[in-house]
Design a protein around this motif. Structure first.
Motif, PDB file in Angstrom:
ATOM      1  N   LEU A   1     -78.956 -61.565-118.827  1.00 49.67           N
ATOM      2  CA  LEU A   1     -78.002 -60.772-118.066  1.00 49.67           C
ATOM      3  C   LEU A   1     -76.658 -61.465-118.145  1.00 49.67           C
ATOM      4  O   LEU A   1     -76.556 -62.656-117.827  1.00 49.67           O
ATOM      5  N   LYS A   2     -75.650 -60.735-118.596  1.00 45.08           N
ATOM      6  CA  LYS A   2     -74.325 -61.330-118.757  1.00 45.08           C
ATOM      7  C   LYS A   2     -73.303 -60.508-117.973  1.00 45.08           C
ATOM      8  O   LYS A   2     -73.197 -59.306-118.151  1.00 45.08           O
ATOM      9  N   TYR A   3     -72.561 -61.199-117.108  1.00 42.11           N
ATOM     10  CA  TYR A   3     -71.433 -60.609-116.397  1.00 42.11           C
ATOM     11  C   TYR A   3     -70.174 -60.958-117.193  1.00 42.11           C
ATOM     12  O   TYR A   3     -69.886 -62.131-117.397  1.00 42.11           O
ATOM     13  N   SER A   4     -69.440 -59.946-117.623  1.00 47.27           N
ATOM     14  CA  SER A   4     -68.214 -60.162-118.387  1.00 47.27           C
ATOM     15  C   SER A   4     -67.026 -59.766-117.513  1.00 47.27           C
ATOM     16  O   SER A   4     -66.995 -58.661-116.954  1.00 47.27           O
ATOM     17  N   PHE A   5     -66.035 -60.664-117.415  1.00 46.82           N
ATOM     18  CA  PHE A   5     -64.901 -60.452-116.523  1.00 46.82           C
ATOM     19  C   PHE A   5     -63.630 -60.123-117.297  1.00 46.82           C
ATOM     20  O   PHE A   5     -63.460 -60.513-118.448  1.00 46.82           O
ATOM     21  N   ARG A   6     -62.720 -59.400-116.635  1.00 46.03           N
ATOM     22  CA  ARG A   6     -61.457 -59.004-117.262  1.00 46.03           C
ATOM     23  C   ARG A   6     -60.547 -60.205-117.523  1.00 46.03           C
ATOM     24  O   ARG A   6     -59.948 -60.319-118.572  1.00 46.03           O
ATOM     25  N   LEU A   7     -60.429 -61.076-116.544  1.00 49.89           N
ATOM     26  CA  LEU A   7     -59.535 -62.215-116.678  1.00 49.89           C
ATOM     27  C   LEU A   7     -60.132 -63.258-117.605  1.00 49.89           C
ATOM     28  O   LEU A   7     -61.289 -63.666-117.438  1.00 49.89           O
ATOM     29  N   ARG A   8     -59.357 -63.680-118.585  1.00 49.36           N
ATOM     30  CA  ARG A   8     -59.865 -64.649-119.561  1.00 49.36           C
ATOM     31  C   ARG A   8     -60.158 -66.004-118.933  1.00 49.36           C
ATOM     32  O   ARG A   8     -61.007 -66.749-119.415  1.00 49.36           O
ATOM     33  N   GLU A   9     -59.444 -66.334-117.869  1.00 47.76           N
ATOM     34  CA  GLU A   9     -59.689 -67.629-117.238  1.00 47.76           C
ATOM     35  C   GLU A   9     -60.974 -67.641-116.401  1.00 47.76           C
ATOM     36  O   GLU A   9     -61.447 -68.693-115.992  1.00 47.76           O
ATOM     37  N   THR A  10     -61.548 -66.462-116.155  1.00 46.38           N
ATOM     38  CA  THR A  10     -62.833 -66.384-115.463  1.00 46.38           C
ATOM     39  C   THR A  10     -63.936 -66.410-116.512  1.00 46.38           C
ATOM     40  O   THR A  10     -64.016 -65.536-117.366  1.00 46.38           O
ATOM     41  N   GLU A  11     -64.770 -67.423-116.441  1.00 41.89           N
ATOM     42  CA  GLU A  11     -65.827 -67.587-117.436  1.00 41.89           C
ATOM     43  C   GLU A  11     -66.960 -66.592-117.191  1.00 41.89           C
ATOM     44  O   GLU A  11     -67.331 -66.319-116.045  1.00 41.89           O
ATOM     45  N   ASP A  12     -67.493 -66.030-118.283  1.00 44.98           N
ATOM     46  CA  ASP A  12     -68.631 -65.129-118.175  1.00 44.98           C
ATOM     47  C   ASP A  12     -69.823 -65.869-117.583  1.00 44.98           C
ATOM     48  O   ASP A  12     -69.968 -67.078-117.760  1.00 44.98           O
ATOM     49  N   ILE A  13     -70.675 -65.127-116.893  1.00 45.81           N
ATOM     50  CA  ILE A  13     -71.868 -65.703-116.278  1.00 45.81           C
ATOM     51  C   ILE A  13     -73.088 -65.123-116.978  1.00 45.81           C
ATOM     52  O   ILE A  13     -73.177 -63.907-117.152  1.00 45.81           O
ATOM     53  N   GLU A  14     -74.009 -65.986-117.380  1.00 50.73           N
ATOM     54  CA  GLU A  14     -75.243 -65.547-118.019  1.00 50.73           C
ATOM     55  C   GLU A  14     -76.438 -66.125-117.272  1.00 50.73           C
ATOM     56  O   GLU A  14     -76.392 -67.267-116.827  1.00 50.73           O
ATOM     57  N   GLU A  15     -77.490 -65.306-117.158  1.00 50.06           N
ATOM     58  CA  GLU A  15     -78.733 -65.804-116.582  1.00 50.06           C
ATOM     59  C   GLU A  15     -79.912 -65.074-117.205  1.00 50.06           C
ATOM     60  O   GLU A  15     -79.834 -63.886-117.500  1.00 50.06           O
ATOM     61  N   GLU A  16     -80.977 -65.824-117.428  1.00 48.51           N
ATOM     62  CA  GLU A  16     -82.192 -65.252-117.998  1.00 48.51           C
ATOM     63  C   GLU A  16     -83.078 -64.757-116.864  1.00 48.51           C
ATOM     64  O   GLU A  16     -83.368 -65.494-115.913  1.00 48.51           O
ATOM     65  N   LEU A  17     -83.502 -63.482-116.960  1.00 46.55           N
ATOM     66  CA  LEU A  17     -84.296 -62.853-115.913  1.00 46.55           C
ATOM     67  C   LEU A  17     -85.419 -62.028-116.521  1.00 46.55           C
ATOM     68  O   LEU A  17     -85.363 -61.660-117.694  1.00 46.55           O
ATOM     69  N   THR A  18     -86.391 -61.685-115.690  1.00 42.79           N
ATOM     70  CA  THR A  18     -87.366 -60.676-116.099  1.00 42.79           C
ATOM     71  C   THR A  18     -86.694 -59.322-115.916  1.00 42.79           C
ATOM     72  O   THR A  18     -85.674 -59.202-115.216  1.00 42.79           O
ATOM     73  N   LEU A  19     -87.259 -58.294-116.509  1.00 43.05           N
ATOM     74  CA  LEU A  19     -86.700 -56.956-116.342  1.00 43.05           C
ATOM     75  C   LEU A  19     -86.767 -56.523-114.878  1.00 43.05           C
ATOM     76  O   LEU A  19     -85.833 -55.905-114.362  1.00 43.05           O
ATOM     77  N   GLU A  20     -87.836 -56.896-114.193  1.00 42.53           N
ATOM     78  CA  GLU A  20     -87.996 -56.542-112.775  1.00 42.53           C
ATOM     79  C   GLU A  20     -86.919 -57.201-111.914  1.00 42.53           C
ATOM     80  O   GLU A  20     -86.449 -56.629-110.938  1.00 42.53           O
ATOM     81  N   GLU A  21     -86.525 -58.429-112.275  1.00 38.57           N
ATOM     82  CA  GLU A  21     -85.461 -59.122-111.540  1.00 38.57           C
ATOM     83  C   GLU A  21     -84.093 -58.509-111.838  1.00 38.57           C
ATOM     84  O   GLU A  21     -83.206 -58.534-110.986  1.00 38.57           O
ATOM     85  N   ALA A  22     -83.918 -57.959-113.030  1.00 47.20           N
ATOM     86  CA  ALA A  22     -82.631 -57.371-113.416  1.00 47.20           C
ATOM     87  C   ALA A  22     -82.403 -56.011-112.768  1.00 47.20           C
ATOM     88  O   ALA A  22     -81.258 -55.635-112.499  1.00 47.20           O
ATOM     89  N   LEU A  23     -83.469 -55.270-112.502  1.00 49.88           N
ATOM     90  CA  LEU A  23     -83.339 -53.912-111.959  1.00 49.88           C
ATOM     91  C   LEU A  23     -82.509 -53.845-110.681  1.00 49.88           C
ATOM     92  O   LEU A  23     -81.559 -53.052-110.612  1.00 49.88           O
ATOM     93  N   PRO A  24     -82.787 -54.629-109.637  1.00 56.56           N
ATOM     94  CA  PRO A  24     -81.972 -54.514-108.420  1.00 56.56           C
ATOM     95  C   PRO A  24     -80.502 -54.878-108.644  1.00 56.56           C
ATOM     96  O   PRO A  24     -79.617 -54.341-107.977  1.00 56.56           O
ATOM     97  N   ILE A  25     -80.238 -55.764-109.597  1.00 59.19           N
ATOM     98  CA  ILE A  25     -78.851 -56.129-109.897  1.00 59.19           C
ATOM     99  C   ILE A  25     -78.137 -54.945-110.524  1.00 59.19           C
ATOM    100  O   ILE A  25     -77.025 -54.585-110.108  1.00 59.19           O
ATOM    101  N   ILE A  26     -78.783 -54.311-111.496  1.00 57.45           N
ATOM    102  CA  ILE A  26     -78.193 -53.137-112.137  1.00 57.45           C
ATOM    103  C   ILE A  26     -77.988 -52.032-111.101  1.00 57.45           C
ATOM    104  O   ILE A  26     -76.911 -51.430-111.022  1.00 57.45           O
ATOM    105  N   LYS A  27     -78.999 -51.768-110.294  1.00 58.72           N
ATOM    106  CA  LYS A  27     -78.901 -50.715-109.277  1.00 58.72           C
ATOM    107  C   LYS A  27     -77.793 -50.991-108.270  1.00 58.72           C
ATOM    108  O   LYS A  27     -77.108 -50.072-107.828  1.00 58.72           O
ATOM    109  N   SER A  28     -77.590 -52.261-107.911  1.00 57.36           N
ATOM    110  CA  SER A  28     -76.578 -52.592-106.904  1.00 57.36           C
ATOM    111  C   SER A  28     -75.150 -52.342-107.403  1.00 57.36           C
ATOM    112  O   SER A  28     -74.243 -52.116-106.603  1.00 57.36           O
ATOM    113  N   HIS A  29     -74.950 -52.383-108.716  1.00 62.82           N
ATOM    114  CA  HIS A  29     -73.620 -52.155-109.278  1.00 62.82           C
ATOM    115  C   HIS A  29     -73.382 -50.695-109.648  1.00 62.82           C
ATOM    116  O   HIS A  29     -72.252 -50.302-109.914  1.00 62.82           O
ATOM    117  N   LEU A  30     -74.440 -49.906-109.646  1.00 64.97           N
ATOM    118  CA  LEU A  30     -74.335 -48.500-109.993  1.00 64.97           C
ATOM    119  C   LEU A  30     -73.675 -47.727-108.857  1.00 64.97           C
ATOM    120  O   LEU A  30     -74.059 -47.861-107.700  1.00 64.97           O
TER     121      LEU A  30
END
Length: 125
Positions: A55-84
């Protein structure tokens, strides 16, 4: 049918593409306003001991570093749903057989469309 119900139909296609080994990438797109968060990506990690996603969060500002984390699909679902519908109005599933797009319109209704595949091969994170 609510957009959440339509999204869960879309998510079943995500799970089916993983089971078939055709999942290439998932991208959240169409931001609401001008948030700092530009995109959220899920890339596959197929391994002998199971399937996970990067899972990678990509930010508009170049000075903000992208965030990556390895998850199961089940762990990723609530994150995706929360941003929808709070940060993003669409989610694109890229597989090697088809591209599937989930969208929420201004009235809060969800829809799913399919197109020809963008990816011919699965690229792992």
């Amino acid at each position: 049918m609510t957009y959440q119900d339509v999204f869960m139909e879309f998510w079943e296609q995500v799970k089916a593409s993983i089971a078939a080994g055709t999942f290439a990438k998932l991208t959240m797109a169409k931001t609401i306003g001008k948030p700092e968060l530009k995109n959220i990506f899920l890339r596959p990690i197929y391994a002998e001991d199971g399937f996970t996603v990067m899972l990678k969060y990509s930010f508009r500002l170049r000075e903000t570093e992208d965030i990556e984390e390895e998850l199961t699909l089940e762990e990723a679902l609530p994150i995706i749903k929360s941003h929808l519908k709070t940060h993003f109005l669409s989610v694109l599933l890229f597989t090697t057989t088809k591209d599937v797009t989930f969208k929420v319109n201004k009235k809060g209704m969800g829809s799913i469309t399919e197109n020809h595949p963008t990816f011919k091969n699965v690229i792992q994170a």
